[in-house]
Enzyme design. Structure first.
Site, PDB file in Angstrom:
ATOM      1  N   GLU A 132      10.579  -3.851  12.332  1.00 22.22           N
ATOM      2  CA  GLU A 132      11.767  -3.294  11.674  1.00 22.22           C
ATOM      3  C   GLU A 132      12.954  -3.353  12.611  1.00 22.22           C
ATOM      4  O   GLU A 132      14.054  -3.802  12.243  1.00 22.22           O
ATOM      5  CB  GLU A 132      11.543  -1.823  11.264  1.00 22.22           C
ATOM      6  CG  GLU A 132      10.391  -1.591  10.299  1.00 22.22           C
ATOM      7  CD  GLU A 132       9.043  -1.369  10.979  1.00 22.22           C
ATOM      8  OE1 GLU A 132       8.913  -1.680  12.185  1.00 22.22           O
ATOM      9  OE2 GLU A 132       8.115  -0.881  10.293  1.00 22.22           O
ATOM     10  N   ASP A 156       0.797  -1.238   0.000  1.00 22.96           N
ATOM     11  CA  ASP A 156       0.000   0.000   0.000  1.00 22.96           C
ATOM     12  C   ASP A 156       0.826   1.283   0.000  1.00 22.96           C
ATOM     13  O   ASP A 156       0.258   2.374  -0.021  1.00 22.96           O
ATOM     14  CB  ASP A 156      -0.954  -0.004   1.211  1.00 22.96           C
ATOM     15  CG  ASP A 156      -0.243  -0.212   2.532  1.00 22.96           C
ATOM     16  OD1 ASP A 156       0.922  -0.683   2.529  1.00 22.96           O
ATOM     17  OD2 ASP A 156      -0.832   0.100   3.572  1.00 22.96           O
TER      18      ASP A 156
END
Ligand code: UGA
Ligand code: MN
Length: 314
Positions: free
Chosen positions: A253, A170
């Protein structure tokens, strides 16, 4: 053959081809001559063209660019094909790229495969379902984690060089970031727009050095960066056989980058004009309600029967 041809056209009898000097005869000869010239010229052109191609300065830089492996988690929802289409056509501008599209599902969806085929970017379409215990939770889910770990697994098996990048389906990507990340030797980072209240998540650079991170939410992270803001060399990853992404919402992350230790901050390459530019954005698409069921009686034998098969329902 020749005599038959002439005979047929001249009605000159059985022996018509025997060297009689008439106009029809020379027509046959000249057709043969023109044909010979035509074929000879074509052959000469072909030979010259082949020679030209073989002499073409070999675009060394072009063809031996290090490969890019783009790992894209995706999942079934009304927006899925639209997101993949948008991202896919961005990636189509990038050479020597393999798009690893990995769906959070138990089986692949032919509609997704069809969309990827139509886009025409080299791809592998795989599945990697989120473990059941995370699916059930009422709290934040580790979205896209099994997908990305599956991508890492694939690279450990099939890749030897180049660079990997996690591109959520996205987000928005300027293609220049792909050319910049291609040459990364360890890990590279750069700013990502539309992240938290700061409007951007970025390494902080002072006098050319990475001195910290700017992000609306630090949360005790060593690397408070967004998924779209870093790339890793495949060789570097493979030298760290245990490196993977944790199922820890908000810390995906950070956990992955920590698992790449040893990695000194001085070794992190800073892209996008030393982090002065924004080339990737954490865009989010408005959620659409699932399409209502088609009234099959009312719309029998109309195009809507076809379109209905293209709708992704959760
Ligand atoms: C961002 C990060 O990109 C995610 O890795 C992280 O899990 C998330 O923040 C978080 O910290 O909660 P965000 O934009 O919030 O992501 O989430 P999505 O875009 O909905 O999902 C990230 C990626 O995972 C997308 O590519 C999406 O297609 C995929 N996804 C999402 C799944 O594969 N399964 C899901 O159930 C949801
Ligand atoms: Mn997202």
């Amino acid at each position: 053959m020749k005599s038959n041809y002439i005979n047929l056209n001249t009605h000159s009898g059985i022996n018509g081809a025997s060297g009689n000097n008439n106009g029809k005869m020379s027509l046959g000869k000249s057709i043969k001559m023109y044909l010979t010239i035509f074929i000879a010229t074509t052959c000469i052109y072909m030979v010259l063209y082949q020679y030209h191609i073989s002499r073409e300065p070999f675009a060394a830089g072009e063809s031996v660019k290090p490969p890019l492996y783009i790992i894209t988690p995706t999942y079934r929802r009304p927006e899925q094909l639209a997101e993949l289409t948008r991202l896919g056509y961005t990636l189509k501008h990038v050479v020597n790229l393999l798009w690893l599209v990995i769906e959070d599902a138990n089986k692949t969806n032919p509609l997704v495969a069809h969309t990827l085929d139509r886009i025409g970017v080299p791809y592998e379409y795989m599945v990697a379902p989120m473990p059941e215990k995370y699916k059930q939770t009422k709290r934040a889910k580790p979205r896209g984690v099994s997908n990305r770990n599956k991508g890492l697994e694939y690279l450990r098996l099939h890749a030897t060089e180049g660079v990997l990048y996690f591109a959520d389906d996205d987000n928005t990507y300027d293609i220049s970031i792909f050319e910049q990340m291609r040459y990364v030797s360890k890990v590279a980072m750069w700013p990502v727009g539309l992240v938290t209240k700061t409007g951007v998540s970025s390494p902080i650079i002072q006098e050319g050095k990475l001195v910290g991170f700017y992000d609306g939410w630090i949360g005790g992270r060593k690397y408070p960066v967004d998924m779209a803001g870093f790339a890793v060399s495949v060789k570097f990853l493979k030298e760290r056989p245990k490196a993977q992404m944790p199922f820890k919402p908000g810390y995906e992350e950070d956990g992955f980058l920590r698992s790449l230790a040893p990695l000194a901050n001085t070794e992190i390459e800073l892209l996008a004009d030393e982090c002065r530019d924004v080339l990737t954005w954490h865009t989010q698409t408005k959620k659409n309600a699932p399409a209502q069921a088609l009234n099959r009686t009312r719309y029998k034998n109309t195009n809507l029967e076809y379109i209905d098969k293209l709708l992704v329902r959760p």
